[in-house]
Scaffold this motif. Sequence first.
Motif, short mmCIF file in Angstrom:
data_model
loop_
_atom_site.label_atom_id
_atom_site.label_comp_id
_atom_site.label_asym_id
_atom_site.label_seq_id
_atom_site.Cartn_x
_atom_site.Cartn_y
_atom_site.Cartn_z
N SER A 59 0.83 -1.20 0.00
CA SER A 59 0.00 0.00 0.00
C SER A 59 0.87 1.26 0.00
O SER A 59 0.47 2.29 -0.54
CB SER A 59 -0.94 -0.01 1.21
OG SER A 59 -0.19 0.01 2.40
N LEU A 60 2.08 1.17 0.61
CA LEU A 60 2.97 2.34 0.60
C LEU A 60 3.54 2.57 -0.79
O LEU A 60 3.69 3.71 -1.23
CB LEU A 60 4.10 2.15 1.61
CG LEU A 60 3.70 2.10 3.08
CD1 LEU A 60 4.92 2.04 3.96
CD2 LEU A 60 2.85 3.31 3.43
N GLU A 97 2.05 1.76 -3.55
CA GLU A 97 0.93 2.29 -4.33
C GLU A 97 0.74 3.78 -4.05
O GLU A 97 0.49 4.56 -4.97
CB GLU A 97 -0.36 1.55 -4.00
CG GLU A 97 -0.46 0.19 -4.64
CD GLU A 97 -1.85 -0.39 -4.51
OE1 GLU A 97 -2.58 0.04 -3.58
OE2 GLU A 97 -2.21 -1.26 -5.30
N ALA A 98 0.83 4.14 -2.77
CA ALA A 98 0.63 5.55 -2.41
C ALA A 98 1.65 6.41 -3.13
O ALA A 98 1.32 7.46 -3.69
CB ALA A 98 0.76 5.73 -0.90
N SER A 99 2.90 5.95 -3.13
CA SER A 99 3.96 6.74 -3.75
C SER A 99 3.81 6.80 -5.26
O SER A 99 3.86 7.87 -5.87
CB SER A 99 5.32 6.14 -3.37
OG SER A 99 6.35 6.81 -4.04
N ILE A 100 3.60 5.64 -5.88
CA ILE A 100 3.41 5.59 -7.33
C ILE A 100 2.19 6.41 -7.72
O ILE A 100 2.19 7.14 -8.72
CB ILE A 100 3.23 4.12 -7.79
CG1 ILE A 100 4.49 3.32 -7.54
CG2 ILE A 100 2.81 4.05 -9.26
CD1 ILE A 100 5.62 3.56 -8.48
N GLY A 101 1.13 6.33 -6.88
CA GLY A 101 -0.11 7.05 -7.16
C GLY A 101 0.08 8.56 -7.14
O GLY A 101 -0.72 9.29 -7.72
N LEU A 102 1.11 9.03 -6.47
CA LEU A 102 1.38 10.47 -6.43
C LEU A 102 2.27 10.90 -7.59
O LEU A 102 2.66 12.05 -7.69
CB LEU A 102 2.05 10.84 -5.12
CG LEU A 102 1.14 10.80 -3.88
CD1 LEU A 102 1.96 10.88 -2.61
CD2 LEU A 102 0.13 11.94 -3.93
N THR A 137 10.28 5.91 -5.45
CA THR A 137 9.51 5.15 -4.46
C THR A 137 10.43 4.30 -3.60
O THR A 137 10.29 4.25 -2.37
CB THR A 137 8.48 4.26 -5.18
OG1 THR A 137 7.62 5.10 -5.94
CG2 THR A 137 7.67 3.44 -4.19
N ARG A 180 12.67 6.81 -1.39
CA ARG A 180 12.01 7.69 -0.42
C ARG A 180 11.02 6.97 0.48
O ARG A 180 10.67 7.47 1.55
CB ARG A 180 11.28 8.82 -1.15
CG ARG A 180 12.22 9.82 -1.75
CD ARG A 180 11.49 10.66 -2.78
NE ARG A 180 12.41 11.55 -3.48
CZ ARG A 180 12.55 12.83 -3.16
NH1 ARG A 180 11.84 13.36 -2.21
NH2 ARG A 180 13.41 13.58 -3.81
N THR A 181 10.54 5.84 0.04
CA THR A 181 9.53 5.16 0.84
C THR A 181 9.95 3.76 1.27
O THR A 181 9.94 3.42 2.45
CB THR A 181 8.21 5.07 0.05
OG1 THR A 181 7.75 6.38 -0.19
CG2 THR A 181 7.15 4.32 0.84
N SER A 198 11.48 2.72 5.06
CA SER A 198 10.61 1.88 5.87
C SER A 198 11.29 0.57 6.24
O SER A 198 10.93 -0.07 7.22
CB SER A 198 9.31 1.56 5.11
OG SER A 198 8.66 2.74 4.76
#
Lengths: 261, 305
Positions: free
Chosen positions: B180-181, B183-188, B195, B198-199, B203
């Motif tokens: 989900s993280l 996806e959140a990054s790619i989605g932005l 991704t 930075r994510t 993590s």
Amino acid sequence: MIDVSPGSVDIREKLNAIHLNVFYGSFQAIKDASLKMAAKTVTALIGPSGCGKSTFLRALNRMHDLTPGARVEGEVTLDGQDIYAPDADPVVIRHRIGMVFQRPNPFPKTIYENVAYGPKIHGERDKATLDATVERSLRQAALWDEVKDRLNRSALDLSGGQQQRMCIARVLAVEPEVILMDEPASALDPIATSKIEDLIGELKKEFSVVIVTHSMQQAARISEYTAFFHLGEIIEFGTTTNIFTRPREKKTEDYITGRFG
Amino acid sequence: MASAASSAPSRRLSSNSGVRLRRLIDALATGVLWIMAASIICLLATFIMYLFYLGFHSLSWQFLTSAPTQSAGGGIGPEIYNSFYILVLTLIFTVPISLGAGIYLQEYARPGLFRSVVQFSAESLATVPSIVMGLFGLLIFVFYFHWGFTALGGALTLTLLNLPALVRVTQEALASVPDSLREASIGLGATKWQTIMRTVLPSAIGRLTTGIVLIAGRIFGETAALIFTAGLSVSANHPYELNPFRSAETLAIHLWYTHSESVIPDVDRVGNGSALVLLIMVLAFNIAARLAGSALTKRFTGRSS
């Protein structure tokens, strides 16, 4: 089956899916779906579980690119340009078409870093600009007053509803034109849900919103247009009022009256 | 039968013999499992206390800092230095390669022949016994390259030995980051590389660090792979050299060598002291792994893991 005849649904479309097919391996999840989504309105996608509404939504900003084995055929145009054209860049597309997911998915970072994430990856370095963007986005998402004193705390410490509004703020920070929402309130309690719904009512003044929801009441409350999905097909599309009061298809009527789903 | 039960005037709440037996078995199972778990702690505690008992009186500043001698009274200073020297050298080789390979396998490679082959190779490499790897190092670095016994040869052999484990550590650390993280990054609108940088990596940094430090502990205590590659001696004139092309006996090797080959009169003193120092170091690595892991997780994610 889809009524696009003049008069019944007159749409100045922002986003337009044209004969869209989505496959997972050999399974066809979306069958020849065409749908116009209007600018600065809310379009709701409803239907029973597994009907393909989320799959359809994820095809609208090329999220299926990430799924091994997924394949999309057909066109989706944003202001007339096909996002699946060979020269269309998914990074640019997702910048213009943002997405809010079913479960709040904050980065394990501070609230500030979450909201500033988008502008930063798109190259914004200036601290003052970032500060302003973070504040504007959080205000737009109706979260600023709740978090302004703890921007440097972890976003994971927020409540579920606050996290989801922060995720919306995070999308707003990259200034998209379209916001896709995949059941954004399904993991939230009724109070948090109504805050999200109020927020969507505000957002549509500036953005085009496409929202998947399993709650028909929610679709009725917040959307102008509704598309009913069943087994990967769009059975009926029309103004939300018409879909809920005068459905033309038997299946739509069965679904909204609770006979299946 | 069901009707008999439901027609009974009242069903008692107290246990019958069948339930009592099941409860007894439950209690027994709990007890046995507890004893098994506790025996691990006892084993470690006994082991540590025994080594302290044997080696504690060998410890002194002089022992830790002076060089070994042919006569009684030698220390282990150069060996400690060499252990760290080879460890750092090994990590310089291992960490970047295993990070790169692990990131590729976990984040980029689509399921397919290439990924399967790489995965299979890494797993096969992981099963090679360290003595075999040591002999391989002897053939390649010592003989073929004509380096002789060198710290560099030892470090490269340890790199081969530990790469598979570190690739696995990297993969598991990355796999623990929820999709989900991503996806959140790619989605932005982030690219895959953004991704990851930075994510995903921030993590995963806690688990990565823990894994790396634990493997560092293993490298620190490794012997078989080093006997034939880094050698059994330290330079008499320059025991603390930076040059990687020189023989470099580590603490673990020294411990083995002292007990099996050495003719010094105070074998027990040097051996037990070395063993205790080695144990303390490796324990320190384990504790450091946990502390560093949770500290970095907190630093990069703003939250304790």
